[in-house]
Design an enzyme around this catalytic site. Structure first.
Site, PDB file in Angstrom:
ATOM      1  N   GLY A 162      -0.083   9.638   0.853  1.00  0.00           N
ATOM      2  CA  GLY A 162       0.498   8.581   0.033  1.00  0.00           C
ATOM      3  C   GLY A 162      -0.237   7.274   0.198  1.00  0.00           C
ATOM      4  N   ASN A 163       0.335   6.205  -0.320  1.00  0.00           N
ATOM      5  CA  ASN A 163      -0.277   4.876  -0.194  1.00  0.00           C
ATOM      6  C   ASN A 163       0.823   3.828  -0.022  1.00  0.00           C
ATOM      7  OD1 ASN A 163       0.419   3.656  -2.927  1.00  0.00           O
ATOM      8  ND2 ASN A 163      -0.591   5.571  -3.534  1.00  0.00           N
ATOM      9  N   ARG A 164       0.417   2.586   0.185  1.00  0.00           N
ATOM     10  CA  ARG A 164       1.357   1.536   0.570  1.00  0.00           C
ATOM     11  C   ARG A 164       2.011   0.816  -0.601  1.00  0.00           C
ATOM     12  NH1 ARG A 164       0.923   0.890   5.979  1.00  0.00           N
ATOM     13  NH2 ARG A 164      -1.098   1.339   6.924  1.00  0.00           N
ATOM     14  N   SER A 165       1.832   1.309  -1.824  1.00  0.00           N
ATOM     15  CA  SER A 165       2.451   0.613  -2.952  1.00  0.00           C
ATOM     16  C   SER A 165       3.974   0.636  -2.831  1.00  0.00           C
ATOM     17  CB  SER A 165       2.042   1.296  -4.261  1.00  0.00           C
ATOM     18  OG  SER A 165       2.770   0.726  -5.332  1.00  0.00           O
ATOM     19  N   ALA A 218       0.013   2.982  -8.286  1.00  0.00           N
ATOM     20  CA  ALA A 218      -1.106   3.393  -7.439  1.00  0.00           C
ATOM     21  C   ALA A 218      -1.129   4.920  -7.472  1.00  0.00           C
ATOM     22  CB  ALA A 218      -0.923   2.862  -6.027  1.00  0.00           C
TER      23      ALA A 218
END
Ligand code: CTP
Ligand code: CA
Length: 229
Positions: free
Chosen positions: A33-36, A101
């Site tokens: 995943g990502n930090r969005s 994102a």
């Protein structure tokens, strides 16, 4: 801004906003995943509704964010799910804003059962490309539809943030590109935002530092101008 202070310049328009960050499963309990946080996309959706638009918000893993008033929220998990939902909503839309994102890659295989620790050295994770939703949107764009991309750039030894962003705008073929500097606690999972807005006609605006609502208003101003022209 208070709702009553906002222009109603998106009345009669349908817009689609994607928000949040996709999660690409490795097994039933793990993902890449990502930090969005989804906050910028949620602010975009809320402001568009307040300016009179019919809004579909395709929300990838927005956590605890409350559904904005008067917005049709479609929840998705992965990039492929996001792509399908965005294309359905974009068919009759006047504008599509890709604030999500979207993971560039996903695991080539998703394990059916939880991956065990085992005793040997772990296997590397094989990845494959996800579809580029923004590129697909531009390829399918109906006449007059405004397509807006977001660029998250850190800059590196080969180029600076704006240089990469100009190249990205040309490569993606969208009408507008919103540029954020990321990393060092900037843009992802923050309350405020700052950046640039680049137009395919060569215009460039600095978006002053401010709230994500302020940032959203700046973006819709530019979209509304394009829709009116
Ligand atoms: N995007 C997309 N589908 C993807 C990846 C990105 O639609 N698979 C969209 C994002 O929502 C954003 C824009 O493309 O609006 C730019 O995303 P960004 O990650 O900055 O650009 P990439 O083209 O993925 O390039 P890179 O990550 O290599 O900088
Ligand atoms: Ca990317």
């Amino acid at each position: 801004a208070r709702p009553e202070a906002l222009p109603r310049d998106l009345a009669g328009r349908k817009v689609v906003v994607s928000a949040g960050g996709t999660r690409e499963p490795l097994d039933p309990v793990r993902f890449l995943g990502n930090r969005s946080s989804g906050r910028q996309g949620y602010a975009l959706a809320r402001i568009a509704a307040q300016r009179g638009a019919e809004v579909v918000l395709v929300a990838a893993n927005p956590g605890e964010l409350a559904d904005p008033a008067g917005v049709d929220v479609v929840r998705v998990g992965t990039a492929v799910e996001l792509r399908d939902a965005v294309h359905v909503a974009a068919k009759d839309a006047d504008a599509v804003v890709m604030a999500a994102a979207v993971a560039d890659f996903r695991p080539a295989a998703t394990a059916e059962h939880k991956i065990k620790k085992g005793e040997r050295a772990p296997e590397p994770i094989a990845l494959q490309h996800n579809p580029d939703v923004l590129l697909e949107l531009v390829a399918r764009r109906r006449s007059g539809q405004v397509v807006v991309g977001f660029a998250a750039e850190t800059g590196d030894a080969d180029g600076d943030v704006l240089g990469y962003a100009r190249a990205k705008l040309a490569r993606k073929g969208c009408d507008l590109l919103v540029v954020n500097t990321v990393g060092d606690g900037q843009a992802f999972d923050t309350v405020d935002n700052v950046g640039w807005l680049l137009s395919s006609d060569g215009s460039e605006w600095a978006i002053p530092h401010g709230s994500k609502v302020h940032f959203a208003s700046f973006v819709w101003d530019a979209v509304a101008r394009l829709l009116a022209s």
